[in-house]
Design an enzyme around this catalytic site. Structure first.
Site, mmCIF file in Angstrom:
data_model
loop_
_atom_site.group_PDB
_atom_site.id
_atom_site.type_symbol
_atom_site.label_atom_id
_atom_site.label_comp_id
_atom_site.label_asym_id
_atom_site.label_seq_id
_atom_site.Cartn_x
_atom_site.Cartn_y
_atom_site.Cartn_z
ATOM 1 N N ARG A 76 0.711 9.699 -5.288
ATOM 2 C CA ARG A 76 1.500 10.851 -4.852
ATOM 3 C C ARG A 76 2.164 11.501 -6.067
ATOM 4 O O ARG A 76 2.540 10.803 -7.019
ATOM 5 C CB ARG A 76 2.585 10.426 -3.849
ATOM 6 N N HIS A 107 -6.467 16.921 -5.436
ATOM 7 C CA HIS A 107 -6.178 15.935 -4.381
ATOM 8 C C HIS A 107 -7.460 15.589 -3.596
ATOM 9 O O HIS A 107 -7.547 15.810 -2.385
ATOM 10 C CB HIS A 107 -5.097 16.455 -3.421
HETATM 11 P P1 NAP Z 1 -0.887 0.477 1.126
HETATM 12 O O1 NAP Z 1 -2.061 -0.185 1.779
HETATM 13 O O2 NAP Z 1 0.365 0.670 1.917
HETATM 14 O O3 NAP Z 1 -0.568 -0.417 -0.169
HETATM 15 C C1 NAP Z 1 0.597 -0.333 -0.848
HETATM 16 C C2 NAP Z 1 0.582 -1.341 -2.024
HETATM 17 O O4 NAP Z 1 1.656 -1.016 -2.895
HETATM 18 C C3 NAP Z 1 0.799 -2.785 -1.549
HETATM 19 O O5 NAP Z 1 0.048 -3.680 -2.345
HETATM 20 C C4 NAP Z 1 2.285 -3.004 -1.804
HETATM 21 O O6 NAP Z 1 2.663 -4.338 -2.085
HETATM 22 C C5 NAP Z 1 2.485 -2.175 -3.072
HETATM 23 N N1 NAP Z 1 3.875 -1.759 -3.206
HETATM 24 C C6 NAP Z 1 4.635 -1.043 -2.350
HETATM 25 N N2 NAP Z 1 5.880 -0.876 -2.835
HETATM 26 C C7 NAP Z 1 5.904 -1.544 -4.028
HETATM 27 C C8 NAP Z 1 6.912 -1.764 -4.995
HETATM 28 N N3 NAP Z 1 8.150 -1.283 -4.844
HETATM 29 N N4 NAP Z 1 6.581 -2.484 -6.088
HETATM 30 C C9 NAP Z 1 5.339 -3.008 -6.256
HETATM 31 N N5 NAP Z 1 4.331 -2.830 -5.359
HETATM 32 C C10 NAP Z 1 4.618 -2.104 -4.266
HETATM 33 O O7 NAP Z 1 -1.285 1.886 0.524
HETATM 34 P P2 NAP Z 1 -2.767 2.502 0.347
HETATM 35 O O8 NAP Z 1 -3.347 2.894 1.642
HETATM 36 O O9 NAP Z 1 -3.542 1.595 -0.559
HETATM 37 O O10 NAP Z 1 -2.428 3.880 -0.414
HETATM 38 C C11 NAP Z 1 -1.996 3.859 -1.765
HETATM 39 C C12 NAP Z 1 -1.582 5.265 -2.216
HETATM 40 O O11 NAP Z 1 -2.740 6.105 -2.239
HETATM 41 C C13 NAP Z 1 -0.574 5.962 -1.306
HETATM 42 O O12 NAP Z 1 0.384 6.622 -2.110
HETATM 43 C C14 NAP Z 1 -1.404 6.998 -0.577
HETATM 44 O O13 NAP Z 1 -0.616 8.088 -0.167
HETATM 45 C C15 NAP Z 1 -2.396 7.372 -1.673
HETATM 46 N N6 NAP Z 1 -3.631 8.021 -1.234
HETATM 47 C C16 NAP Z 1 -4.157 8.993 -2.029
HETATM 48 C C17 NAP Z 1 -5.333 9.621 -1.673
HETATM 49 C C18 NAP Z 1 -5.943 10.672 -2.576
HETATM 50 O O14 NAP Z 1 -6.958 11.272 -2.203
HETATM 51 N N7 NAP Z 1 -5.400 10.908 -3.754
HETATM 52 C C19 NAP Z 1 -6.005 9.250 -0.495
HETATM 53 C C20 NAP Z 1 -5.441 8.255 0.297
HETATM 54 C C21 NAP Z 1 -4.269 7.623 -0.090
HETATM 55 P P3 NAP Z 1 2.435 -5.520 -0.997
HETATM 56 O O15 NAP Z 1 0.941 -5.781 -1.010
HETATM 57 O O16 NAP Z 1 3.191 -6.660 -1.544
HETATM 58 O O17 NAP Z 1 2.934 -5.011 0.320
#
Ligand code: NAP
Length: 312
Positions: A227, A275
């Site tokens: 993000r 994006h």
């Molecule tokens: P997710 O499944 O919710 O995974 C979040 C990960 O981040 C988990 O491993 C979590 O740790 C870790 N985390 C959260 N807070 C943290 C902190 N304070 N310190 C250290 N680690 C932390 O998310 P996701 O679905 O993989 O998505 C990841 C990102 O990609 C999001 O920002 C989403 O909006 C973005 N995204 C971008 C696109 C694009 O096209 N650019 C598309 C889709 C998603 P734990 O494992 O310990 O819970």
């Protein structure tokens, strides 16, 4: 079941989503309009306008069509007691892993430098290093982070991945899993390519900032696929212009679309994507929605629930 559909997207995209949702979940009644107090079982949403779900009665689930739910969580009228599920679609995880593989290969093998050289009609061969000498650190080990870390490890990169919890669940061969600030600081010092895949929460906002860049070795590259709110843009420009960082690859921005006069567009060591690292595929996303609607209907806990306290 009665399903309320609310999406702040253009009319064509909205119609396409509804068509695919109705085809994937034909037993349910899909509503685009409702009156205050109307009984509805589930709301399926894509960044709805704040207040859009206010007054719905009997909601059992709010299902987001987007993976990131930070905007939804900012809506004070989002019913506090209704479970919220985000989109976790295997097709998007694969797309993100492909984009990350392209990004790391391009940075490691100098392909952005060769593109620049071509614009300058310049013939110069750069050193060709092995993947095993290019350490990559992935911030976030969720749905996206796991797919990315596994793909990069399979390509031969030494991969570390940083997460919030110390939990050890499914092991990822070739990926060193880290947690805690001390482990992050130590890993940054040995990282050549940093990939951000954290959710945007109060803890992670502005994490890509000058102190973090300073911990990276000179010549490191930064990739932001998560993000725009994670990145402090002036700090990145200063680190690039000061020669500390070699290249930044940015897919997400604080304000999207990126303003036409934004310095990132023309910076020689910034690559801008609009994006697109992992676009939502309506057909596979609707299958994910259909599976969660089935679970609600059977009285089971939906998949991929958001922990509102943690913000993801
Ligand atoms: P997710 O499944 O919710 O995974 C979040 C990960 O981040 C988990 O491993 C979590 O740790 C870790 N985390 C959260 N807070 C943290 C902190 N304070 N310190 C250290 N680690 C932390 O998310 P996701 O679905 O993989 O998505 C990841 C990102 O990609 C999001 O920002 C989403 O909006 C973005 N995204 C971008 C696109 C694009 O096209 N650019 C598309 C889709 C998603 P734990 O494992 O310990 O819970």
């Amino acid at each position: 079941m009665k399903i309320a559909f609310s999406a702040a997207v253009g009319a064509d995209e909205r119609a396409e989503w509804l068509q695919v949702l109705r085809a994937a979940c034909p037993r349910h009644e899909w509503l685009e309009h409702w009156s205050p107090g109307q009984a509805v079982d589930v709301a399926v949403v894509a960044n709805p306008q704040p207040g859009a779900l206010q007054g719905l009665h009997g909601l059992r689930l709010v299902q987001s069509l987007w993976a990131g739910v930070e905007r939804l969580l900012q809506d004070p009228t989002l019913p506090a007691d209704v479970p919220l599920a985000r989109m976790v679609d295997p097709a998007m995880n694969v797309a993100m892993a492909e984009t990350a593989a392209w990004a790391v290969l391009s940075l490691h093998r100098g392909f952005f430098d060769y593109a620049r050289q071509q614009r300058e009609t310049r013939w110069r061969q750069l050193p060709q290093r092995r993947a095993g000498t290019v350490p990559v650190l992935v911030l976030g080990l969720g749905a996206m982070g796991r797919a990315v870390a596994a793909r990069l490890a399979a390509l031969g990169y030494p991969v570390s991945a940083w997460r919030r919890s110390a939990a050890v669940d499914v092991p990822l061969p070739g990926v060193q899993v880290l947690h805690g600030q001390a482990a992050l600081a130590a890993a940054l010092a040995g990282t050549e390519v940093l990939i951000n895949l954290l959710p945007l929460t109060p803890d992670t906002r502005a994490i890509l900032c000058a102190p973090l860049f300073a911990r990276l070795p000179r010549g490191a590259c930064v990739v932001n696929f998560a993000r725009g709110g994670h990145l402090v843009e002036p700090d990145l420009l200063a680190a690039l212009d000061g020669g500390h960082l070699r290249h930044a690859l940015l897919d997400v921005f604080a304000a999207e679309p990126l303003a036409t006069d934004h310095p990132f567009w023309t910076h020689p060591r910034v690559t801008v994507l609009p994006h697109v690292a992992a676009l939502t595929d309506a057909h596979s996303a609707c299958r994910v929605v259909a599976a969660n609607l089935d679970r609600v209907e059977r009285g089971e806990l939906p998949w991929h629930l958001v922990d509102r306290g943690r913000g993801y």
